[in-house]
Design a protein around this motif. Structure first.
Motif, PDB file in Angstrom:
ATOM      1  N   ASN A 155    -114.274  49.273 -65.694  1.00  0.00           N
ATOM      2  CA  ASN A 155    -112.828  49.327 -65.489  1.00  0.00           C
ATOM      3  C   ASN A 155    -112.104  48.902 -66.763  1.00  0.00           C
ATOM      4  O   ASN A 155    -112.504  47.938 -67.417  1.00  0.00           O
ATOM      5  N   GLY A 168    -118.767  55.115 -62.154  1.00  0.00           N
ATOM      6  CA  GLY A 168    -117.576  55.702 -62.758  1.00  0.00           C
ATOM      7  C   GLY A 168    -116.967  54.787 -63.802  1.00  0.00           C
ATOM      8  O   GLY A 168    -117.281  53.598 -63.875  1.00  0.00           O
ATOM      9  N   LEU A 176    -113.165  53.820 -65.021  1.00  0.00           N
ATOM     10  CA  LEU A 176    -111.775  53.946 -64.589  1.00  0.00           C
ATOM     11  C   LEU A 176    -110.817  53.651 -65.739  1.00  0.00           C
ATOM     12  O   LEU A 176    -110.980  52.644 -66.439  1.00  0.00           O
ATOM     13  N   PRO A 177    -109.805  54.484 -65.920  1.00  0.00           N
ATOM     14  CA  PRO A 177    -108.829  54.260 -66.993  1.00  0.00           C
ATOM     15  C   PRO A 177    -107.816  53.189 -66.607  1.00  0.00           C
ATOM     16  O   PRO A 177    -107.661  52.859 -65.429  1.00  0.00           O
ATOM     17  N   GLN A 216    -104.183  51.921 -65.816  1.00  0.00           N
ATOM     18  CA  GLN A 216    -102.973  52.510 -65.240  1.00  0.00           C
ATOM     19  C   GLN A 216    -101.882  51.450 -65.195  1.00  0.00           C
ATOM     20  O   GLN A 216    -102.129  50.325 -64.768  1.00  0.00           O
ATOM     21  N   LEU A 240    -107.693  57.284 -58.826  1.00  0.00           N
ATOM     22  CA  LEU A 240    -108.907  56.791 -59.474  1.00  0.00           C
ATOM     23  C   LEU A 240    -110.160  57.185 -58.700  1.00  0.00           C
ATOM     24  O   LEU A 240    -111.247  57.298 -59.278  1.00  0.00           O
ATOM     25  N   SER A 241    -110.018  57.394 -57.406  1.00  0.00           N
ATOM     26  CA  SER A 241    -111.178  57.727 -56.576  1.00  0.00           C
ATOM     27  C   SER A 241    -111.865  59.005 -57.041  1.00  0.00           C
ATOM     28  O   SER A 241    -113.077  59.176 -56.854  1.00  0.00           O
ATOM     29  N   GLU A 242    -111.103  59.896 -57.658  1.00  0.00           N
ATOM     30  CA  GLU A 242    -111.662  61.157 -58.123  1.00  0.00           C
ATOM     31  C   GLU A 242    -112.608  60.967 -59.303  1.00  0.00           C
ATOM     32  O   GLU A 242    -113.355  61.877 -59.670  1.00  0.00           O
ATOM     33  N   ARG A 243    -112.580  59.800 -59.911  1.00  0.00           N
ATOM     34  CA  ARG A 243    -113.441  59.507 -61.055  1.00  0.00           C
ATOM     35  C   ARG A 243    -114.723  58.787 -60.654  1.00  0.00           C
ATOM     36  O   ARG A 243    -115.521  58.416 -61.518  1.00  0.00           O
ATOM     37  N   LEU A 244    -114.927  58.592 -59.368  1.00  0.00           N
ATOM     38  CA  LEU A 244    -116.095  57.854 -58.891  1.00  0.00           C
ATOM     39  C   LEU A 244    -117.145  58.779 -58.294  1.00  0.00           C
ATOM     40  O   LEU A 244    -116.816  59.791 -57.672  1.00  0.00           O
ATOM     41  N   ARG A 245    -118.396  58.388 -58.450  1.00  0.00           N
ATOM     42  CA  ARG A 245    -119.527  59.131 -57.871  1.00  0.00           C
ATOM     43  C   ARG A 245    -120.128  58.287 -56.749  1.00  0.00           C
ATOM     44  O   ARG A 245    -121.173  57.669 -56.915  1.00  0.00           O
TER      45      ARG A 245
END
Length: 230
Positions: free
Chosen positions: A178, A205, A207-208, A210, A218-223
């Motif tokens: 993070n 993941g 996370l950038p 923000q 942010l959930s879209e950046r997690l596997r």
């Protein structure tokens, strides 16, 4: 009963445990999964007409799919924004690992696909003079998700925390990097590469930073599929 349960810890306080937990819950929700989240003990709570409320616990409530009363998500709410064992002592309350384990087991019995239990501070934050918070996931035999802030010193802190988790007999299920600051750390790519090669667990993941945290984005950046493989 919750099919998958994980304990979310960090290398320190203020590293983004709640943001990561909320993002994981959002990612699971986007996959149609039923989710629960809890923060058994929270210091730094605000006084409201409904009682003490903690912004981290409220963020978890917003991100999870199943409805719970606030006291189920954050059963021990403490007002001072200080270490939990000190805040509890000032409030005249005794906090034990056994009591927190009981709260967690209560939620584990509820039907859900995923339960996240967010800790406080780092792995060895004290609960009282004899116990640290790590006793809770150890008692529950709960795999751990580690939040690593991308800043100077994070490699040492991450490796030591991972070592302590494994020494306590638990599995490091994955870790999330993070960015807690607007300004990127120097040599970030090299730091990430080292962590990926030496932590011995999947990176879920990166996370950038923000200015206005948005767990859903942010959930879209997690596997999170990694968490459900076994």
């Amino acid at each position: 009963m919750a099919k998958k349960s994980f304990f979310v810890t960090g290398t320190d306080t203020g590293v983004g445990k709640t943001l990561v937990s909320a993002a994981i819950l959002e990612a699971a929700s986007a996959r149609g999964l039923k989710t629960l989240g809890m923060k058994p003990i929270a210091s730094g709570c605000d006084s409201t007409p409904d009682g003490l409320r903690n912004e981290d616990a409220l963020a978890l409530m917003k991100a999870m799919t199943e409805a719970l009363a606030y006291d189920q998500v954050n059963p021990i709410a403490l007002e001072p924004a200080i270490a939990p064992h000190v805040a509890a002592a000032q409030a005249g309350r005794q906090v034990t690992a056994q009591r927190l384990v009981g709260f967690c087991r209560g939620l584990q019995m509820r039907p859900a696909d995923l339960l996240l239990v967010e800790g406080a501070g780092g792995w060895r934050v004290p609960l009282n003079d004899r116990e640290t918070y790590s006793a809770v996931p150890v008692s529950l035999q709960m795999p751990v998700i580690l939040v690593v802030p991308l800043r100077l010193g994070c490699i040492n802190h991450a490796l030591l925390t991972a070592e302590a988790i494994r020494r306590d007999g638990l599995t490091l299920a994955g870790w999330v990097a993070n960015r807690p600051d607007a300004r990127p750390m120097e040599c970030e790519e090299e730091t990430l590469s080292y962590l990926q090669n030496h932590l011995g667990a999947h990176c879920l993941g990166v996370l950038p930073w923000q200015s206005q945290p948005d767990p859903a984005a942010l959930s879209e950046r997690l596997r999170i599929d990694i968490l459900f493989e076994n």
